[in-house]
Design a protein around this motif. Structure first.
Motif, PDB file in Angstrom:
ATOM      1  N   GLY A   1      -5.796   4.001  15.591  1.00 44.26           N
ATOM      2  CA  GLY A   1      -6.839   3.887  14.365  1.00 44.26           C
ATOM      3  C   GLY A   1      -6.764   4.771  13.275  1.00 44.26           C
ATOM      4  N   MET A   2      -6.946   4.464  12.116  1.00 48.51           N
ATOM      5  CA  MET A   2      -6.436   5.304  10.989  1.00 48.51           C
ATOM      6  C   MET A   2      -7.923   4.844   9.905  1.00 48.51           C
ATOM      7  SD  MET A   2      -2.475   4.920  10.449  1.00 48.51           S
ATOM      8  CE  MET A   2      -2.380   3.164  10.906  1.00 48.51           C
ATOM      9  N   HIS A   3      -7.581   5.368   8.902  1.00 52.65           N
ATOM     10  CA  HIS A   3      -8.795   5.503   7.869  1.00 52.65           C
ATOM     11  C   HIS A   3      -8.373   5.172   6.491  1.00 52.65           C
ATOM     12  CE1 HIS A   3     -12.130   8.040   5.712  1.00 52.65           C
ATOM     13  NE2 HIS A   3     -12.299   6.994   5.515  1.00 52.65           N
ATOM     14  N   ILE A   4      -8.713   3.776   6.008  1.00 52.99           N
ATOM     15  CA  ILE A   4      -8.610   3.538   4.604  1.00 52.99           C
ATOM     16  C   ILE A   4      -9.184   4.096   3.433  1.00 52.99           C
ATOM     17  CG2 ILE A   4      -8.173   1.489   3.110  1.00 52.99           C
ATOM     18  CD1 ILE A   4      -7.884  -0.169   5.723  1.00 52.99           C
ATOM     19  N   ILE A   5      -8.695   4.848   2.643  1.00 48.96           N
ATOM     20  CA  ILE A   5      -9.201   5.613   1.520  1.00 48.96           C
ATOM     21  C   ILE A   5      -8.999   5.161  -0.004  1.00 48.96           C
ATOM     22  CG2 ILE A   5      -9.243   7.715   3.064  1.00 48.96           C
ATOM     23  CD1 ILE A   5      -7.200   8.858   0.841  1.00 48.96           C
ATOM     24  N   GLY A   6      -8.051   4.414  -0.124  1.00 49.04           N
ATOM     25  CA  GLY A   6      -7.791   3.827  -1.448  1.00 49.04           C
ATOM     26  C   GLY A   6      -6.893   2.641  -1.403  1.00 49.04           C
ATOM     27  N   LEU A   7      -6.475   2.580  -2.845  1.00 50.80           N
ATOM     28  CA  LEU A   7      -5.663   1.318  -3.211  1.00 50.80           C
ATOM     29  C   LEU A   7      -4.499   2.045  -4.243  1.00 50.80           C
ATOM     30  CD1 LEU A   7      -5.335  -1.739  -2.873  1.00 50.80           C
ATOM     31  CD2 LEU A   7      -6.767  -1.736  -5.147  1.00 50.80           C
ATOM     32  N   ALA A   8      -3.265   1.529  -3.955  1.00 51.45           N
ATOM     33  CA  ALA A   8      -2.210   1.978  -4.815  1.00 51.45           C
ATOM     34  C   ALA A   8      -1.163   0.630  -5.223  1.00 51.45           C
ATOM     35  CB  ALA A   8      -1.479   3.051  -4.211  1.00 51.45           C
TER      36      ALA A   8
END
Length: 398
Positions: A335-342
């Protein structure tokens, strides 16, 4: 104090991303060095598009509690979104309560359900709803002389306790086994405080959740994508660590990334459960993508070049995704945490992902993941209802 972590990392040019279903950090890192490239960071040129607030990168240590680290990080970012001063929440508090509930379920199921450290994103919101929350500084879980999680001995003992209970030596269970079981857990992690002081005020876990964290767990939903169930309806998530048999909304493959894109655009981060066993997931290099060839079919040169810059990817179809679930090449690992877009130098978009293995990779604890990897390898994602596109929300009835 939270920070816009990725901005500070970009400025420094140093963007650095168990054991049942959720890999412990110290077990997995060495196995993910196989295809690491010393040139990867030079070959990828990332430019951030969206970068939402998050708290500091943590290290789950020798525990399979990634689901708790990632989802508590997600809730901390929700506090930021709501304009609150974020509190670094106790991940082990969530995990401790799951151990208790999982043990009860295990006995009710006569031992025919998964044990171990593993869990799911919904476990955190379920425990939050039932038990509340406490700050990390109040309940670290480090009650046995270590400076980071090390849960193997505890796991062996609680498994032994539950095995003895399931054998039912008295011919009828007594309520005392639950006290004995909880006592083993608390001897390792510490007893949960009934009351504690935070910033000069006294709280219970329940009052702290209500007055300080201020999040409504009913506002968050999970979704995944399977061809085996009707779309836009709920289905039981058939992975071993779904010990509570929770259901998720079943959406189409492209809906998953549409939801993530819309959420990020509107200021919502996303909790993400996925498979990380692929050779194209590199922790050291901080990049994950879907190659056009299977690893076993690559030449030595192609294997050596896997992380030396952007690569082409295949189209991800529903059938391809389902087959990977059914043949065990997609497993519920992490499990991880998506915080943005690049974007990379070719214009391809990647999600910026916060991990819980410390700041030990090229991007100080963060990872760039292609949208195709997310479509292919996601086991579940959790988002605030407000982050779901209107058309998809209408189909789901939320």
């Amino acid at each position: 104090m939270y920070k816009n972590t990725m901005k500070s990392v970009f400025a420094a040019s140093a963007f650095l991303v168990g054991v049942s279903g959720c890999f412990a950090q110290d077990i997995l890192v060495n196995s993910l060095k196989l295809n690491a490239s010393d040139k990867s960071k030079e070959a990828f040129k990332f430019t951030e598009v969206v970068n939402l607030g998050t708290t500091s990168v943590k290290n789950q240590g020798s525990s399979g509690t990634c689901w708790s680290y990632s989802t508590n990080s997600f809730l901390e970012s929700e506090m930021i979104r709501l304009g609150k001063q974020p509190v670094e929440l106790s991940q082990v508090f969530s995990a401790r309560n799951v151990y208790v509930e999982k043990g009860i379920n295990y006995v009710r199921m006569h031992g025919a359900v998964t044990l171990g450290d593993g869990g799911a994103l919904h476990d955190v919101t379920n425990m939050y709803k039932k038990y509340g929350a406490v700050p990390r500084e109040v309940y670290t879980g480090l009650n046995y002389g270590t400076d980071k999680n090390k849960f193997a001995e505890m796991a062996a003992l609680i498994e032994g306790v539950l095995a003895a209970v399931v054998k039912n030596p008295n011919g009828e269970l007594t309520p005392n086994w639950q006290k004995a079981y909880a006592a083993v857990i608390d001897s390792y992690l510490g007893k949960v405080p009934e009351n504690f002081t935070y910033k000069g005020k006294n709280y219970t876990p329940q009052s702290f959740a209500k007055e300080v964290v201020g999040i409504n767990p009913d506002e968050y939903i999970e979704m995944s994508s399977f061809t085996t169930s009707p779309y836009y309806q709920k289905t039981t998530m058939m992975v071993p660590d779904n010990w509570s048999f929770d259901q998720v909304y079943n959406v189409k493959v492209n809906d998953m990334t549409d939801v993530i894109d819309n959420a990020l655009k509107k200021g919502y981060t996303v909790a993400w459960a996925t498979d990380v066993s692929e050779k194209s997931f590199s922790w050291k290099n901080g990049v994950a993508y879907v190659p056009t060839k299977k690893f076993d079919e690559m030449t030595a040169e192609e294997k050596a070049d896997m992380f030396n810059g952007p690569k082409a990817e295949p189209e991800i179809t529903p059938e391809m995704r389902q087959a990977a679930f059914d043949n065990y090449t997609t497993t519920d690992d992490h499990g991880m945490h998506i915080i943005g877009l690049a974007k990379d130098q070719t214009g391809k978009e990647y999600y910026i992902v916060k991990n819980s293995w410390g700041e030990t990779n090229d991007y100080k604890g963060f990872l760039f993941v292609t949208k195709n990897f997310v479509k292919y390898k996601t086991t579940a994602l959790m988002v605030n209802k407000g982050g779901i596109p209107t058309d998809i929300a209408k189909k789901l009835g939320v």
